[in-house]
Design a protein around this motif. Sequence first.
Motif, short mmCIF file in Angstrom:
data_model
loop_
_atom_site.label_atom_id
_atom_site.label_comp_id
_atom_site.label_asym_id
_atom_site.label_seq_id
_atom_site.Cartn_x
_atom_site.Cartn_y
_atom_site.Cartn_z
N GLY A 1 37.25 60.19 56.15
CA GLY A 1 38.63 60.04 55.34
C GLY A 1 38.76 60.96 53.90
N TYR B 1 39.65 52.17 62.02
CA TYR B 1 41.05 51.97 62.95
C TYR B 1 40.54 51.06 64.08
CZ TYR B 1 42.80 55.35 59.85
OH TYR B 1 43.41 56.45 58.77
N MET C 1 47.04 55.68 63.11
CA MET C 1 46.94 55.79 61.85
C MET C 1 48.18 55.75 61.16
SD MET C 1 45.75 59.90 61.27
CE MET C 1 45.23 59.75 63.06
N ASP D 1 37.31 56.30 57.08
CA ASP D 1 38.31 55.21 57.42
C ASP D 1 38.13 54.40 58.69
OD1 ASP D 1 39.71 55.95 55.21
OD2 ASP D 1 40.79 57.57 56.00
N SER E 1 47.63 58.07 55.55
CA SER E 1 46.33 58.50 55.90
C SER E 1 46.48 60.01 56.79
CB SER E 1 45.63 57.71 56.79
OG SER E 1 45.30 56.42 56.18
N ARG F 1 47.22 62.46 54.19
CA ARG F 1 46.19 62.70 53.39
C ARG F 1 45.11 63.81 54.15
NH1 ARG F 1 41.75 59.33 53.60
NH2 ARG F 1 42.94 57.62 54.09
N TYR F 2 44.99 63.48 55.34
CA TYR F 2 44.37 64.40 56.47
C TYR F 2 44.72 65.81 56.27
CZ TYR F 2 42.37 59.77 58.07
OH TYR F 2 41.89 58.58 58.06
#
Length: 400
Positions: free
Chosen positions: A301, A54, A219, A52, A223, A226-227
């Motif tokens: 990710g 950023y 973030m 991912d 996300s 998910r982490y």
Amino acid sequence: MTKLQSLPRIAAALSLAFALAACGQGQQGAGAPPPPTVTVAKPTVRAVTDQDEYVGRFVAIDAVEVRARVSGYLDKIHFRDGQMVKQGDLLFTIDKRPFENTVAQQRANLAQAKANLAFAESDLERGKQLVRERTISEQVFQQRTQAFGSAQAAVAANEAAVKQAELDLEFTELRAPVDGRIGDRRVSPGNLVTGGTTGTTTMLGTIVSMDPIRFEFTMDEASYLRYERFSKMGKEVTGRAGGMIVGLKLLDEKNFDRRGAMDFVDNVIDKSSGTIRGRAVFSNPDGVLTPGMFGRIRVPGSPSYDALLLPDAAIGTEQIKKYVLVVDGENKAVMKYVTLGQLTDDNLRVIKDGIDANDRVVVNGLMRARPGQKVNPQEKGASPSAAAATGAESGTQAKN
């Protein structure tokens, strides 16, 4: 016109007709052009980790405003604007003469207080003998005891005054509290500097640490969840445990070659933006990374998984859909729509859905083949070299 006269014209017409017929038969005998030659390869299977990206800014680990603790006239400046300084380096000097006088005065007061204490102590010792002999009254003895205690307190007060005066004298030299780069001077020598602990003190300069340096980014909530889910499953990605290796590139860099480590995830989600702040630490020995600078960070990710990869040049575009051409058992080109993933560092594209590991994918000659058309496939490994060989031909293909 007589019949004999028309015979030559009829013969000419017949000759032309026979010639045209012979030409048509020759064209039919030539047949269709041969099928185009294309290079095919099976997808590469490799363990990959989704990344991912950023955008964020660099921030200094330590940022200090240099302010005076005592008031006085600025005497000297001991640095060049913008230079690197070490902790303890002398930066500013305030005129010391008034503070040196104060130290001398307080030391004199301390000496006087010690002399008074010595007299009171000896007077008290004589009083102890006299009160036993009934020469002086108990009241007089108590007065001498009180005088001795007052003399002790005076010595302690003057000792504290001397320490404070010496401390104020020490504060006339302003030294760097941290390693880093100092900005420009805010006050020139000769100006009055206001010191103390209030908000009206004079700021003389700023210092920011440079190595290591932090990179802060935000973030989205999805996300972050998910982490955290992966972390709860024991598959650490970018959770709060920190230490995960991340990549970074600056605005003028093409690859995420700079390496750092995650060290912090905030404890609250911003209500207005629905994002949460993350932070990574990078070494900065050359001092290129500067607080406030933009950068792009790449963080893991997902856990590692086996994925199918193809050269990016093997992927075509049909409006908003992405596809590849697969050669079937009859050597016909078949279009398959695919779902794309990330582009790896060796220019292979992750294919998340649409093909399997046994498909023969056209990796060279995509512009020559058409869906449903027979092709002449030639096997070749799906490698970065294959992608490079097709770069000139597939330059018009849209990339994801």
